[in-house]
Scaffold this motif. Structure first.
Motif, PDB file in Angstrom:
ATOM      1  N   GLU A 185      -3.121   5.227  -2.783  1.00 59.91           N
ATOM      2  CA  GLU A 185      -4.225   5.993  -2.196  1.00 59.91           C
ATOM      3  C   GLU A 185      -3.710   7.371  -1.794  1.00 59.91           C
ATOM      4  O   GLU A 185      -2.508   7.546  -1.548  1.00 59.91           O
ATOM      5  CB  GLU A 185      -4.762   5.229  -0.961  1.00 59.91           C
ATOM      6  CG  GLU A 185      -5.917   5.853  -0.214  1.00 59.91           C
ATOM      7  CD  GLU A 185      -7.130   6.148  -1.086  1.00 59.91           C
ATOM      8  OE1 GLU A 185      -7.218   7.299  -1.557  1.00 59.91           O
ATOM      9  OE2 GLU A 185      -7.979   5.256  -1.295  1.00 59.91           O
ATOM     10  N   LEU A 205      -4.238  -0.877   3.137  1.00 66.39           N
ATOM     11  CA  LEU A 205      -4.915  -0.704   1.846  1.00 66.39           C
ATOM     12  C   LEU A 205      -5.060  -2.020   1.090  1.00 66.39           C
ATOM     13  O   LEU A 205      -6.012  -2.217   0.355  1.00 66.39           O
ATOM     14  CB  LEU A 205      -4.143   0.294   0.973  1.00 66.39           C
ATOM     15  CG  LEU A 205      -4.176   1.747   1.416  1.00 66.39           C
ATOM     16  CD1 LEU A 205      -3.171   2.555   0.623  1.00 66.39           C
ATOM     17  CD2 LEU A 205      -5.571   2.313   1.278  1.00 66.39           C
ATOM     18  N   VAL A 259      -7.502   6.248  -7.747  1.00 70.24           N
ATOM     19  CA  VAL A 259      -7.307   4.947  -7.111  1.00 70.24           C
ATOM     20  C   VAL A 259      -7.500   3.809  -8.109  1.00 70.24           C
ATOM     21  O   VAL A 259      -6.762   2.822  -8.092  1.00 70.24           O
ATOM     22  CB  VAL A 259      -8.271   4.805  -5.896  1.00 70.24           C
ATOM     23  CG1 VAL A 259      -8.172   3.425  -5.291  1.00 70.24           C
ATOM     24  CG2 VAL A 259      -7.942   5.873  -4.857  1.00 70.24           C
ATOM     25  N   ALA A 289      -1.584   2.960   5.087  1.00 70.70           N
ATOM     26  CA  ALA A 289      -1.244   2.456   3.747  1.00 70.70           C
ATOM     27  C   ALA A 289      -1.079   0.943   3.767  1.00 70.70           C
ATOM     28  O   ALA A 289      -1.464   0.241   2.826  1.00 70.70           O
ATOM     29  CB  ALA A 289       0.024   3.138   3.226  1.00 70.70           C
ATOM     30  N   GLY A 294       0.839  -1.198   0.000  1.00 73.94           N
ATOM     31  CA  GLY A 294       0.000   0.000   0.000  1.00 73.94           C
ATOM     32  C   GLY A 294       0.871   1.243   0.000  1.00 73.94           C
ATOM     33  O   GLY A 294       1.862   1.301   0.722  1.00 73.94           O
ATOM     34  N   ALA A 328      -5.262   7.408   3.419  1.00 70.64           N
ATOM     35  CA  ALA A 328      -4.488   6.315   4.032  1.00 70.64           C
ATOM     36  C   ALA A 328      -4.371   6.555   5.537  1.00 70.64           C
ATOM     37  O   ALA A 328      -4.575   5.637   6.347  1.00 70.64           O
ATOM     38  CB  ALA A 328      -3.108   6.219   3.396  1.00 70.64           C
TER      39      ALA A 328
END
Ligand SMILES: [Zn+2]
Length: 303
Positions: free
Chosen positions: A113, A301, A78, A298, A69, A118
């Motif tokens: 992201e 993610l 995204v 992150a 992430g 995040a």
């Protein structure tokens, strides 16, 4: 003790000065953390991210082949994993396909992201609550919204853009074209122009001067915190989160910021049994010092 790599989640927070990477274990604990100076420009940003990831592999001794992430400032598409208007990173103009570039280079899936979004996931991990708002008080003012445990970007990616709520039609012009936006009152750049000091941390300098009883500093601090409190109020009345976590550069001030914002919320609620009953002040938190909120978020993610 050996850890199975599939259980480590890895996240990067790509910032203008540094890129921070974390590997997180199944219990949510940070297993490894790496920080490198970011090389600016499209190629530099991707190089830095790859370097930090390699350092995490070395630090954990794990292949780390799960999804990576990546949180980045600027406009993030995204779906395409691409970034644009990240001016502080030296990434502007064309979309930069960060996901595809990194994925090819590292040979693993990558999710990209916006960094505030995040960080909202990282803030949620602090409280283990399903409804959490992260309010980033950095150069600008923007929030990331997690509802029902899920990041909510909105239909046009504008959920949480509370910095551009205008509270004073006669106020200072904002870069968005309106006047008197909350961002012109309650952001790092607003604070730096209201309290111009030769200090790398103008927010810390302002709060210290106010704590010493400097009357001018008290006025500037209180106006700033009233703006942050207004953002907290707007967000709370819009989505009613369990907590609102203050982050971004200004939040490094820590508890003095939290206390001043809570005081402003109490003042704004005075005379309103409705607002008082919502206890907005009681929901405000500050990201703990040294908690890498955006990198942790992150890492989530890819889950
Ligand atoms: Zn604006």
């Amino acid at each position: 003790m050996a850890t199975v790599s599939a259980t480590l989640d890895v996240g990067l927070d790509v910032g203008a000065t540094k890129t921070l990477g974390v590997a997180i274990g199944p219990d949510g604990a940070i297993v490894a953390q790496v920080r490198e100076q970011t090389t600016l420009g499209a190629a530099g940003v991707v190089d830095t991210a790859a370097r930090v990831f390699a350092a995490l592999r070395a630090a954990t001794g794990e292949p780390l082949d799960g999804p990576l992430g990546v949180g980045m400032p600027g406009l993030v598409d995204v779906e395409r994993g691409a970034v644009k208007h990240a001016v502080n990173l030296g990434v502007d103009g064309e979309w930069l396909p960060v996901r595809d570039l990194l994925s090819r280079r590292l040979d693993l899936p990558v999710v990209v992201e916006n960094d505030v979004n995040a960080a909202a996931l990282g803030a949620r991990a602090l409280d283990d609550a399903d409804d959490v708002v992260y309010l980033s008080i950095g150069t600008g003012l923007a929030a990331g919204v997690v509802l029902g445990g899920r990041l909510r970007r909105g239909a046009h990616g504008a959920a949480g853009e509370v910095g551009h709520v205008s509270v004073d039609p006669l106020g200072a012009p904002c870069q968005c074209g309106q006047r008197g936006c909350l961002e012109t009152i309650a952001s790092g750049s607003a604070l730096a122009s209201a309290w111009p000091v030769d200090d790398p941390h103008p927010a810390a300098a302002l709060f210290a001067a106010a704590a010493r009883g400097d009357a001018a500093a008290v006025v500037v601090r209180d106006r700033f915190c009233a703006g942050v409190a207004s953002a907290v109020r707007v967000l709370s009345l819009a989505v009613d989160p369990v907590s609102i976590v203050l982050g971004g550069g200004v939040a490094q001030v820590g508890d003095p910021l939290r206390l001043a914002v809570q005081q402003a919320l109490h003042a704004q609620a005075a005379g309103s049994p409705f607002l008082t009953s919502l206890d907005l002040a009681g929901r405000v938190r500050v990201v703990p010092a040294d908690y890498p909120v955006a990198a942790v978020g992150a890492a989530m993610l890819g889950q």
